[in-house]
Write a protein that holds these residues in place. Structure first.
Motif, PDB file in Angstrom:
ATOM      1  N   VAL A 130     141.658 -23.183  77.226  1.00 26.02           N
ATOM      2  CA  VAL A 130     141.433 -24.356  76.378  1.00 26.02           C
ATOM      3  C   VAL A 130     139.947 -24.509  76.054  1.00 26.02           C
ATOM      4  CG1 VAL A 130     141.565 -26.876  76.306  1.00 26.02           C
ATOM      5  CG2 VAL A 130     143.502 -25.557  77.171  1.00 26.02           C
ATOM      6  N   LEU A 131     139.092 -24.363  77.057  1.00 29.42           N
ATOM      7  CA  LEU A 131     137.652 -24.490  76.821  1.00 29.42           C
ATOM      8  C   LEU A 131     137.128 -23.386  75.895  1.00 29.42           C
ATOM      9  CD1 LEU A 131     136.306 -25.501  80.329  1.00 29.42           C
ATOM     10  CD2 LEU A 131     136.454 -26.918  78.287  1.00 29.42           C
ATOM     11  N   ALA A 132     137.618 -22.176  76.063  1.00 27.46           N
ATOM     12  CA  ALA A 132     137.182 -21.073  75.214  1.00 27.46           C
ATOM     13  C   ALA A 132     137.611 -21.293  73.763  1.00 27.46           C
ATOM     14  CB  ALA A 132     137.738 -19.755  75.735  1.00 27.46           C
ATOM     15  N   ILE A 133     138.809 -21.788  73.564  1.00 26.95           N
ATOM     16  CA  ILE A 133     139.265 -22.078  72.201  1.00 26.95           C
ATOM     17  C   ILE A 133     138.420 -23.188  71.585  1.00 26.95           C
ATOM     18  CG2 ILE A 133     141.197 -23.023  70.854  1.00 26.95           C
ATOM     19  CD1 ILE A 133     143.061 -21.434  72.727  1.00 26.95           C
ATOM     20  N   LEU A 134     138.095 -24.205  72.378  1.00 32.11           N
ATOM     21  CA  LEU A 134     137.226 -25.266  71.876  1.00 32.11           C
ATOM     22  C   LEU A 134     135.844 -24.730  71.515  1.00 32.11           C
ATOM     23  CD1 LEU A 134     138.107 -28.302  74.170  1.00 32.11           C
ATOM     24  CD2 LEU A 134     138.531 -28.056  71.718  1.00 32.11           C
TER      25      LEU A 134
ATOM     26  N   ILE B 122     134.599 -25.303  67.826  1.00 32.09           N
ATOM     27  CA  ILE B 122     133.448 -26.185  67.664  1.00 32.09           C
ATOM     28  C   ILE B 122     132.159 -25.374  67.565  1.00 32.09           C
ATOM     29  CG2 ILE B 122     132.105 -28.019  68.735  1.00 32.09           C
ATOM     30  CD1 ILE B 122     134.720 -28.952  70.045  1.00 32.09           C
ATOM     31  N   GLY B 123     132.096 -24.287  68.298  1.00 32.95           N
ATOM     32  CA  GLY B 123     130.914 -23.436  68.269  1.00 32.95           C
ATOM     33  C   GLY B 123     129.671 -24.156  68.738  1.00 32.95           C
ATOM     34  N   ILE B 124     129.729 -24.727  69.903  1.00 33.12           N
ATOM     35  CA  ILE B 124     128.631 -25.535  70.429  1.00 33.12           C
ATOM     36  C   ILE B 124     127.286 -24.872  70.118  1.00 33.12           C
ATOM     37  CG2 ILE B 124     127.618 -26.498  72.518  1.00 33.12           C
ATOM     38  CD1 ILE B 124     130.427 -26.737  73.633  1.00 33.12           C
ATOM     39  N   PRO B 125     126.420 -25.601  69.410  1.00 35.36           N
ATOM     40  CA  PRO B 125     125.173 -25.024  68.901  1.00 35.36           C
ATOM     41  C   PRO B 125     124.212 -24.481  69.958  1.00 35.36           C
ATOM     42  CG  PRO B 125     125.585 -27.168  67.918  1.00 35.36           C
ATOM     43  CD  PRO B 125     126.612 -26.963  68.974  1.00 35.36           C
ATOM     44  N   PHE B 126     124.278 -24.983  71.163  1.00 33.52           N
ATOM     45  CA  PHE B 126     123.316 -24.539  72.163  1.00 33.52           C
ATOM     46  C   PHE B 126     123.841 -23.430  73.077  1.00 33.52           C
ATOM     47  CE2 PHE B 126     125.675 -28.077  73.923  1.00 33.52           C
ATOM     48  CZ  PHE B 126     126.038 -27.603  75.158  1.00 33.52           C
ATOM     49  N   MET B 127     125.082 -23.008  72.911  1.00 33.96           N
ATOM     50  CA  MET B 127     125.644 -21.979  73.796  1.00 33.96           C
ATOM     51  C   MET B 127     124.916 -20.651  73.668  1.00 33.96           C
ATOM     52  SD  MET B 127     127.822 -23.019  75.919  1.00 33.96           S
ATOM     53  CE  MET B 127     128.467 -21.491  76.527  1.00 33.96           C
ATOM     54  N   TRP B 128     124.417 -20.326  72.484  1.00 36.56           N
ATOM     55  CA  TRP B 128     123.695 -19.067  72.311  1.00 36.56           C
ATOM     56  C   TRP B 128     122.456 -19.036  73.182  1.00 36.56           C
ATOM     57  CZ3 TRP B 128     118.730 -18.739  70.478  1.00 36.56           C
ATOM     58  CH2 TRP B 128     118.213 -19.882  69.877  1.00 36.56           C
TER      59      TRP B 128
ATOM     60  N   ILE C 236     133.494 -20.184  83.722  1.00 38.94           N
ATOM     61  CA  ILE C 236     134.046 -20.956  84.836  1.00 38.94           C
ATOM     62  C   ILE C 236     134.972 -20.170  85.762  1.00 38.94           C
ATOM     63  CG2 ILE C 236     133.829 -23.135  83.625  1.00 38.94           C
ATOM     64  CD1 ILE C 236     136.834 -22.898  82.990  1.00 38.94           C
ATOM     65  N   ASP C 237     134.808 -18.890  85.859  1.00 39.85           N
ATOM     66  CA  ASP C 237     135.708 -18.077  86.710  1.00 39.85           C
ATOM     67  C   ASP C 237     135.597 -18.452  88.147  1.00 39.85           C
ATOM     68  OD1 ASP C 237     136.715 -16.831  84.539  1.00 39.85           O
ATOM     69  OD2 ASP C 237     135.457 -15.091  84.709  1.00 39.85           O
TER      70      ASP C 237
END
Length: 77
Positions: free
Chosen positions: A46-50, A54-60, A76-77
């Protein structure tokens, strides 16, 4: 699925960092989804699909920092 995960883990560090740049970061979000599907983690899926939608801008930026420090992407493994 396992071959994709193993292939991504086996990439050179500089290629991993290039794939973590803002537009190309979708590759790491798909990698997170594949890892969650492989481990059958519903929350992770679910989090990966979100993250993909959404493509959270700061994840990169988080991806580049964790790649430089730990040579892996944070999940989150």
């Amino acid at each position: 699925m396992k071959s994709f995960i193993k292939g991504m883990n086996g990439l050179a560090l500089w290629i991993k960092i290039i794939l973590a740049l803002p537009v190309l970061d979708i590759v790491w979000n798909i990698y997170r989804l594949a890892r969650s599907i492989d481990k059958k983690s519903t929350l992770g899926i679910v989090l990966a699909i979100l993250l993909i939608i959404i493509g959270i801008p700061f994840m990169w930026l988080i991806d580049i920092i964790t790649l430089l420090v730990a040579n892996k992407v944070l999940w989150i493994d």
